[in-house]
Write an enzyme that holds these catalytic residues in place. Structure first.
Site: not given
Length: 404
Positions: A95, A201, A221, A223, A260, A348
């Site tokens: 995102t 994806q 991404s 995950h 950070t 989402c």
């Protein structure tokens, strides 16, 4: 499939073979929402937590943390082609990556062109930019889920000034894969187009090319690839400098993303990418085999079942099945009670009682959209799980009566 693959030792991530963390009693066929972490990823995250040092610190601990991030950067870049040495910019997820790239439209005073079937993390910032005065064009798709190529060509020819073009590599709901190479060849005819793709994806499932023959920038991404939640990256082609910081502050990530770095999460993402690179072909073949077994059996055994986007190129792990006349929400709930995890669409947006914007854009009716279930496999699934899920679908679909 993806070119060179580093060894575990070269990645700096050697660890035991992946295993399930625990037998929790359910079957996860919702990997597109989140692919469960492996032991190797968990070990990498824990090592980053235990280290407890700031990568920006000048002492030995900081140097060790920076080395961990460098190894993770190398592991991520090895799942793509055309990414230069510093072309991996870690973010908090896809995102943030999508928002960062799209907001270059304001800096470049560019027209933003995207599609009607993008993920909400592209559609929402696009709409916000339009409200702020950015010119926005949304491309339509056909019943096969593919963009109207002639429509894109028309807009590229008729639009003056810089353009940011954002087209997803693969849809999270249907798995339909867009013709990224062909789009890149069209884009190459002009020098003022920044071509971005949301590859969340497809990353680690399909080849990802940056630069010649591909996009200039991609968002990924962790995950979706058995990495931890809360970390992702922007991948940039060699020499690409048209992506500007969304977050300002320190000079982390080559001054492209201040703050950070989340060392434990980045280490976990690196471990996930290294693990996938080492067993890429086997993982992809297994996901496709499990998906095909699941899809074919459900369609054959359940009256009124049909696959959305069946004739298009699709991700190897994803199927979108509509159960004509049945309420998908009820199907999902009954399967959940049996320990089978599936969804109606993107995680989402699935909490809202609205028909899928993806399926509506493909020409399905609201009733058909509300009767659709998404299933997505991962290499952690087994044939036994798939067969149990098929039996559960048969049972549930007998119980859920078709509307007359």
């Amino acid at each position: 499939m993806f070119g060179n693959v580093l060894s575990k030792e070269e990645m700096g991530c050697a660890s035991p073979d992946p295993t399930r963390l625990a037998e929790v009693g359910f079957i996860n066929l919702d990997a597109n929402a989140n692919a469960p972490v492996t032991r190797r990823v968990t070990d990498a995250v824990m090592a980053g937590l235990v280290a407890g040092t700031n990568p920006s610190s000048g002492h030995a601990g900081g140097a060790e943390a920076r080395a961990t991030i460098t190894r993770a950067r190398d592991a991520v870049s090895f799942l793509a082609e055309g990414v230069f040495d510093d072309g991996v910019v870690f973010t908090s997820g896809c995102t943030e990556a999508n928002n960062t790239v799209l907001h270059a439209a304001r800096t470049l005073q560019a027209t933003l062109i995207t599609t009607a079937v993008e993920h909400p993390s592209v559609l929402s910032p696009s709409a916000a930019l339009q409200r702020d005065g950015v010119s926005l064009i949304r491309l339509s798709v056909g019943g096969d889920g593919l963009i109207a190529f002639d429509e894109l060509e028309k807009h590229l020819h008729s639009t003056s000034g810089p353009i940011i073009l954002s087209v997803q590599t693969a849809n999270s709901e249907t798995g339909v894969v867009q013709p990224i190479h062909e789009i890149a060849c069209l884009v190459a005819k002009r020098g003022d187009i920044l071509f971005h793709t949301d590859a969340a994806q497809s990353f680690g499932k399909l080849p990802l090319v940056l630069g010649d023959g591909g996009a200039h920038a991609a968002s990924v991404s962790a995950h979706k690839l058995h990495g931890p939640m809360g970390v992702g990256a922007i991948l940039l082609s060699d020499g690409e400098d048209r992506v500007y910081p969304l977050l300002h502050g320190g000079d982390q990530e080559g001054r492209r993303r201040a703050g950070t770095e989340a060392l434990p999460l980045i280490a976990g993402m690196g471990a996930a990418c290294a693990e996938r690179a080492e067993q890429l072909d086997a993982d992809v073949d297994k996901m496709r085999m499990l998906r095909d077994r699941l899809e074919a059996s459900i369609v054959a055994r359940v009256d009124g079942a049909a696959v959305n986007g069946i004739g298009s190129p699709r991700l190897p792990n994803t199927t979108s099945i509509r159960f004509e006349g049945r309420d998908a929400m009820e199907i999902v709930a009954r399967l959940d009670a049996l320990g089978i995890l599936v969804s109606q669409g993107s995680a989402c947006s699935s909490m809202r009682p609205r028909p899928s914007h993806v399926l509506i854009a493909m020409g399905l009716t609201e009733a058909q959209a509300f009767s659709t279930v998404r299933l997505s496999t991962s290499p952690l699934n087994t044939v036994d799980e798939i067969d149990r899920a098929i039996a559960a679908f048969e049972r549930v679909c007998r119980e859920v009566s078709r509307a007359r």
